[in-house]
Design an enzyme around this catalytic site. Structure first.
Site, PDB file in Angstrom:
ATOM      1  N   LYS A  33      -0.776 -35.975 -45.415  1.00  0.00           N
ATOM      2  CA  LYS A  33       0.564 -36.169 -45.985  1.00  0.00           C
ATOM      3  C   LYS A  33       1.389 -37.086 -45.071  1.00  0.00           C
ATOM      4  O   LYS A  33       1.037 -37.275 -43.898  1.00  0.00           O
ATOM      5  CB  LYS A  33       1.249 -34.811 -46.162  1.00  0.00           C
ATOM      6  N   ARG A 128       8.343 -20.204 -48.372  1.00  0.00           N
ATOM      7  CA  ARG A 128       8.641 -21.624 -48.560  1.00  0.00           C
ATOM      8  C   ARG A 128       8.046 -22.077 -49.883  1.00  0.00           C
ATOM      9  O   ARG A 128       8.744 -22.533 -50.763  1.00  0.00           O
ATOM     10  CB  ARG A 128       8.082 -22.419 -47.377  1.00  0.00           C
ATOM     11  N   TYR A 242      25.466 -48.736 -23.470  1.00  0.00           N
ATOM     12  CA  TYR A 242      26.632 -48.182 -24.173  1.00  0.00           C
ATOM     13  C   TYR A 242      27.281 -47.062 -23.374  1.00  0.00           C
ATOM     14  O   TYR A 242      26.592 -46.258 -22.755  1.00  0.00           O
ATOM     15  CB  TYR A 242      26.204 -47.632 -25.538  1.00  0.00           C
ATOM     16  N   MET A 290      19.731 -48.947 -30.760  1.00  0.00           N
ATOM     17  CA  MET A 290      18.991 -49.084 -32.017  1.00  0.00           C
ATOM     18  C   MET A 290      17.673 -49.832 -31.838  1.00  0.00           C
ATOM     19  O   MET A 290      16.637 -49.422 -32.366  1.00  0.00           O
ATOM     20  CB  MET A 290      19.852 -49.802 -33.065  1.00  0.00           C
TER      21      MET A 290
HETATM   22  C1  PLP Z   1       1.344 -29.695 -43.247  1.00  0.00           C
HETATM   23  C2  PLP Z   1       0.484 -28.586 -43.737  1.00  0.00           C
HETATM   24  C3  PLP Z   1      -0.773 -28.349 -43.172  1.00  0.00           C
HETATM   25  C4  PLP Z   1      -1.233 -29.048 -41.900  1.00  0.00           C
HETATM   26  O1  PLP Z   1      -0.536 -28.440 -40.820  1.00  0.00           O
HETATM   27  P1  PLP Z   1      -0.798 -28.853 -39.303  1.00  0.00           P
HETATM   28  O2  PLP Z   1       0.043 -27.874 -38.543  1.00  0.00           O
HETATM   29  O3  PLP Z   1      -0.316 -30.244 -39.154  1.00  0.00           O
HETATM   30  O4  PLP Z   1      -2.246 -28.705 -39.021  1.00  0.00           O
HETATM   31  C5  PLP Z   1      -1.602 -27.422 -43.779  1.00  0.00           C
HETATM   32  N1  PLP Z   1      -1.173 -26.709 -44.873  1.00  0.00           N
HETATM   33  C6  PLP Z   1       0.050 -26.879 -45.403  1.00  0.00           C
HETATM   34  C7  PLP Z   1       0.452 -26.069 -46.583  1.00  0.00           C
HETATM   35  C8  PLP Z   1       0.925 -27.803 -44.852  1.00  0.00           C
HETATM   36  O5  PLP Z   1       2.143 -27.957 -45.389  1.00  0.00           O
END
Ligand code: PLP
Length: 344
Positions: A33, A128, A242, A290
């Site tokens: 992701k 969640r 700054y 920046m």
């Molecule tokens: C992001 C995520 C993972 C991977 O988690 P890591 O801690 O990066 O290994 C696995 N399962 C779900 C549902 C996630 O949201």
């Protein structure tokens, strides 16, 4: 070259995947992701597929579409956010497996895409995503009749080995999935390291693949070098940056590097951060701005052409510490301006 240079070691990612797979001894997926945690989903996922990964996970359907384009038709791509309204064409077109999160999503999915594969996400306490135990018992027979591909849940505290929540969630997951003939998955990177009881039929690591904690034995993956734009002499009593945030207490050499908070170099890391020149640490002085950061290079034997923020001498997690955040945020903040170089 006036932008920072971000080098991503694809072989290290594959080695981390193999190491986690060896620990788990079950099917090992790959969470890619957020553009593979900022490291480039097409390059990373193709390399992992070559190494043997067959199960990929993304957060949203749009990411799944891009991933399918990169991987072709073989691997399974599952979507954590499930089947959201408006996603049917994306899910069908790219052959994605939504991980259904609620009764609502379930009804919508079977109506919009009857007979299209799906998995089920169960909530075991994180609150969640996923169906609560009561929702699941009401829907379970109907859902199971449609042959879900996966039953999964997610641990809230897996980076703390001794946290009682781990066992509590594991027991509830067991309870909710006992005796069902569907593959099960509970663990991301943290859970994979908690031992066999947490592995079930598949683990799904993300951050550990990319060299981040809690996988302390991971091979480092990312190197970030920032070119020096200018070096100047600053007299005792003069200030830098700054808000005059730093004052020289001796005649100093100040290097200004190309890279700043617009490149994901979080401003909060400020003067706690260090960079390296051939293994010698130098300190950030003044504020992170920046596009630029200033460092005290007075003690270096030769003027540096570039300084390294992430690499052999300083991990992603060490940079995160300086910024008061976690490695995940440093990785996913890595900026669009860097010249990315994927090493095989
Ligand atoms: C992001 C995520 C993972 C991977 O988690 P890591 O801690 O990066 O290994 C696995 N399962 C779900 C549902 C996630 O949201």
């Amino acid at each position: 070259m006036s932008t920072g240079k971000l080098t991503i070691d694809l072989n290290a990612i594959a080695a981390n995947w193999q190491a986690l797979s060896k620990i788990a001894q079950v099917e090992t997926g790959a969470v890619v992701k957020a553009d593979a945690y900022g490291l480039g989903v097409a390059q990373v996922a193709r390399h992992l597929a070559t190494a043997g990964a067959r199960q990929f996970f993304v957060a949203v359907a749009e990411e799944g579409v891009a991933l399918r384009r990169a991987l072709g038709s073989g691997p399974v791509i599952s979507v954590f956010s499930g089947h959201m309204h408006g996603d049917a064409d994306l899910i069908a077109g790219a052959n994605l497996v939504p991980l259904i999160n609620s009764v609502d999503q379930m009804l919508h999915h079977v109506e919009a895409l009857p007979a299209h594969p799906f998995g089920i996400q169960l909530d075991t306490g994180m609150n969640r995503l996923g169906m609560e135990p009561s929702e699941w018992s009401a829907l379970r027979e109907i859902a199971l009749a449609q042959n879900p591909t996966l039953l999964m849940s997610h641990l809230a505290c897996a980076d703390e080995v001794d946290h009682p929540m781990n066992e509590q969630q594991r027991a509830l997951f067991d309870d909710m999935t006992q005796g069902l003939d569907v593959p099960r998955s509970l663990s991301a990177t943290g859970g994979t390291l908690l031992g066999e009881d947490f592995h079930y039929d598949m683990v799904r690591p993300g951050v550990g693949l990319y060299g981040g904690l809690p996988f302390a034995a991971a091979q480092p993956v990312v190197t970030l070098d920032l070119p020096v734009v200018q070096i100047r002499d600053v007299a005792e009593g003069e200030t830098v940056g700054y808000a005059n945030a730093w004052t020289a207490v001796r005649p100093s050499k100040i290097a200004t590097v190309s890279g700043g908070y617009a490149d994901g170099l979080i401003r909060a890391m400020g003067a706690k951060a260090r960079m390296h020149s051939d293994g010698i640490a130098v300190s950030v002085v003044g504020r992170v701005s920046m596009d630029l950061i200033t460092l005290d290079v007075t003690d270096l034997p030769t003027p540096p052409k570039s300084l390294q923020l992430i690499g052999a001498h300083q991990s992603v997690d060490a940079v995160a510490d300086a910024a008061g955040t976690i490695g995940y945020e440093i990785l996913t903040s890595l900026g669009a301006r860097y010249a990315r170089n994927w090493r095989e």
